[in-house]
Design an enzyme around this catalytic site. Structure first.
Site, PDB file in Angstrom:
ATOM      1  N   PHE A   1       1.135  -1.581   0.822  1.00 51.84           N
ATOM      2  CA  PHE A   1       0.283   0.408   0.209  1.00 51.84           C
ATOM      3  C   PHE A   1       0.786   1.292  -0.131  1.00 51.84           C
ATOM      4  CE2 PHE A   1      -3.823  -1.153   2.154  1.00 51.84           C
ATOM      5  CZ  PHE A   1      -4.355  -1.972   0.464  1.00 51.84           C
TER       6      PHE A   1
ATOM      7  N   CYS B   1     -26.510 -17.249   3.778  1.00 51.57           N
ATOM      8  CA  CYS B   1     -26.726 -18.643   3.720  1.00 51.57           C
ATOM      9  C   CYS B   1     -25.176 -19.069   4.470  1.00 51.57           C
ATOM     10  CB  CYS B   1     -27.039 -19.285   3.063  1.00 51.57           C
ATOM     11  SG  CYS B   1     -25.943 -19.872   1.867  1.00 51.57           S
TER      12      CYS B   1
ATOM     13  N   HIS C   1      -5.915  -9.630   9.041  1.00 52.43           N
ATOM     14  CA  HIS C   1      -6.482  -9.062   8.225  1.00 52.43           C
ATOM     15  C   HIS C   1      -7.560  -9.723   7.456  1.00 52.43           C
ATOM     16  CE1 HIS C   1      -4.245  -5.493   9.190  1.00 52.43           C
ATOM     17  NE2 HIS C   1      -5.000  -5.531   9.833  1.00 52.43           N
TER      18      HIS C   1
END
Ligand code: CNA
Length: 237
Positions: A34, A131, A120
């Site tokens: 990042f 479901c 994470h």
């Protein structure tokens, strides 16, 4: 003794090594981080990445979220580099207790590590919000728009988005491991994402090693700091 020799000695003398890593561990496999120079945050998007990968954005603009997520956060075809391989070997030799990672790419498991705390989450796990049926990563990657389960529910990646809490069991396991480590190696992380970064404060030992290209806010607390490529260090170990 030079720094590398000190690290080698510490590894030799340790029985409970813990490795705490971030996106920088995977850049040498070709997956961008990042905040490094080539990282996602240096590129330009319609919205800042930290906004797109937040819980509120996921709810408000799921189509836009999944477009970015598929394109930028689902590196499925990448192979582990030397660092995950060496860590898996250290685990096999009973020297490394566990890997704690902020990464979501599953490269440590691909390299053979068994004891991995994924703070994470992982792109490899996906569940229907209605479901709870599990769906493979390929299902999400190659579906169009918002991925849907047969029941009509949205398939959500088991990845911790900004604004979402970390998994309690994973955090407790990571804290317990760090608290009993005799050597803590922290690598490839800017140590700016909380609460993950704060976990290294649970280390009680005197051998905290930091390996990161850029400086981090924790450099001053480390007993050994390398501002180098992780692979260049690990290939020597
Ligand atoms: P970050 O904030 O992008 O920091 C990465 C750090 O690693 C930077 O300080 C770089 O200087 C450093 N770095 C990059 N490559 C190397 C290298 N080869 N050798 C040494 N240092 C290097 O990433 P963090 O992990 O600190 O931030 C946490 C975020 C990033 C988590 O939420 C992750 O999910 C997220 N992320 C994960 C991946 C992945 O799973 N591979 C990729 C990109 C982002």
């Amino acid at each position: 003794m030079n720094k590398l020799e000190i690290l080698k000695t510490w590894i030799r003398e340790s029985k409970n090594i813990v490795f705490f890593g971030g996106a920088g561990v995977s850049t040498e496999s070709g997956i961008p981080d990042f905040r490094g120079i080539d990282g996602l945050y240096s590129q330009k998007y319609e919205f800042p990445p930290e906004q797109i990968i937040s819980h509120s954005f996921y709810l408000e603009r799921p189509d836009c979220f999944f477009r970015f997520y598929r394109e930028k956060m689902m590196p499925l075809d990448f192979m582990p580099n030397i660092t995950p391989h060496k860590l898996a070997k250290l685990e096999k030799e009973d020297k490394l207790m566990c890997v704690i990672t902020q990464n979501i790419d599953g490269l440590h498991q691909k390299a053979g590590s068994k004891n991995v705390f994924e703070l994470h989450g992982s792109i490899l796990r996906n569940y229907c919000e209605r479901c709870k049926k599990p769906h493979g990563a390929e299902y999400v990657k190659y579906s169009e728009g918002v991925p849907k389960c047969e029941c009509g529910g949205t398939v959500k990646p088991d990845v911790v988005l900004f604004e979402e809490p970390l998994n309690d069991r994973v955090v407790k396991g990571a804290i317990s491991a760090i608290g009993s480590a005799d050597l803590l190696i922290v690598a490839g992380t800017s140590l700016t994402v909380y609460p993950a970064a704060g976990l290294i404060n649970y280390y009680r030992g005197k051998r905290l090693v930091l390996i990161n290209r850029d400086e981090t806010p924790f450099d001053q607390y480390a007993d050994l700091v390398f501002h180098e490529n992780i692979g260049d260090i690990f290939k020597e170990l």
